[in-house]
Structure formats: structure tokens, C-alpha cells
Design a protein around this motif. Structure first.
Motif: not given
Length: 217
Positions: A1-3, A28-30, A117-123
Motif C-alpha cells: 500500500m502506498r504511503a 505508511g507515512i512519508e 493522519i491515517h484516518r484523514a488519508g482514508r477520508g
């Protein structure tokens, strides 16, 4: 999965350095860009198109609220999270109206920030507890005219199902899986509900729906 690609926008270099060091060790974060003010952040966002922008509320030349408003208009695919020491109403409501998906305070833990950040990345939306309390207080201060809430017959059966799940805190993806419909269809229903309730953002919609008599079983 892309970071998840993150842009850091804060006028304090020490803050940016600390955030970068913390996030660089997370899977998972860059971190793909930094900016010291809103104008620079807007330029960098256009060059690198991050997934998430972590933004300070107060910055020179262009503050966080102005930046988020322009960012949302030009690059709607970028999720903006405010990370600030300030929990003033003008910043909170201005950022959310401008299109921010989150508002965190700088006393949050590293784990909370990474999760956001992960949650925001999921919308998903991510709000600090004090911010949620401000939103609830604001909604309760706002008088609701008789008949302002739509009655059950004014919502389609599917809209009512989506509304109940939003009130329960479900994400668009969870709603789609529960109702066996496409996520894009859920977004269309959410837009319709926002229009019918006369609200601008999903957070206010979720809070309003929790007390909506039209959703009583």
C-alpha cells in the motif's frame, strides 16, 4: 500500500523538524514537503500534491484558514488537518468551513497525530475533544426554527438509512458496506442531506442528526 504523503506547514522550523523526525519513522507515512507560511504551502502543495496537509492555524503572509480555503478549492483531493495551540472559535469554524477534515491541538500525543493522519488519508474527519465540545455548544446555541428539520416523509428511505448511520458515527466506507451500495452513492446521499438540513459540513450534520426527530424509529 502506498504511503500517505504529508505536507508540513508551520512557521516554526523547530516544530517542522520535530514533526518530520516523528513521522519519518512511521510506517505508511512519508513527509514530502515543508512550508513556513500559507503562500509557500500553497505553492508546495501544487508541486507535490500531498495526500494530507498538516497546517498551523497562525502563519505569516497567509494563515492556516486562508490556506485551507484555497487548498480545498484548487486541490480538493488533499485532506487538511489543523495542528495548532489555539482552540479559538474563529480558527476552528473558519478552518472547517474552509474544508479542513480535522482540527487537533499541539498537546495531542504522537499516537493521536499518527492515527489522525491515517484516518484523514482514508477520508475520515478527526477532531480533538475540545473542538467537538465547541461545535456541540455552537449548534446548541443556534436556534432551530419550527420545521427547520426535515420530516421523515421528506427523506427517501435510503437517505433515512444513511442519516441514521451518519448519526451513529459511521464513515462513508462503512455505510457503503452496511447498505451494499457504492461509496460514491453514499457521498451523493450525504450531499443531499447537507442540502436538506441546510448545513455545510458532515461534522455538523452528524451532530444535528443525533437529535433529529425525523430519525426516530
Amino acid at each position: 500500500m502506498r504511503a500517505i504523503r504529508v505536507l508540513l506547514a508551520d512557521d516554526q522550523e523547530l516544530i517542522r523538524q520535530g514533526l518530520r523526525k516523528m513521522l519519518d519513522i512511521e510506517d505508511g507515512i512519508e513527509v514530502i514537503g515543508e512550508a513556513a507560511d500559507g503562500e509557500e504551502a500553497l505553492r508546495v502543495a501544487g508541486e507535490c500534491l500531498p495526500d494530507v496537509a498538516l497546517v498551523d492555524a497562525r502563519m505569516p503572509r497567509m494563515d492556516g484558514v486562508q490556506f485551507i480555503t484555497l487548498l480545498s478549492a484548487r486541490y480538493p483531493g488533499v485532506a487538511a488537518i489543523v495542528l495548532s495551540t489555539f482552540d479559538e472559535d474563529d480558527y476552528i469554524f473558519g478552518a472547517l468551513r474552509g474544508g479542513a477534515v480535522g482540527y487537533l491541538l499541539k498537546d495531542c500525543t504522537p499516537e493521536e497525530l499518527v492515527d489522525a493522519i491515517h484516518r484523514a488519508g482514508r477520508g475520515e474527519m478527526v477532531l480533538a475533544s475540545p473542538v467537538v465540545e465547541r461545535l456541540v455548544a455552537e449548534i446548541r446555541r443556534t436556534p432551530v426554527a419550527p420545521g427547520a428539520l426535515p420530516r421523515q416523509e421528506r427523506l427517501s428511505a435510503r437517505e433515512a438509512e444513511v442519516a441514521r448511520l451518519i448519526a451513529a458515527g459511521a464513515t462513508n466506507r462503512e455505510i457503503a458496506a452496511r447498505l451494499l451500495i457504492a461509496e460514491g452513492t453514499v457521498k451523493n446521499h450525504v450531499s443531499s442531506l447537507l442540502r436538506k438540513f441546510g448545513l455545510r459540513d458532515r461534522t455538523r450534520l452528524a451532530l444535528r442528526l443525533q437529535d433529529a426527530p425525523c430519525l426516530d424509529a
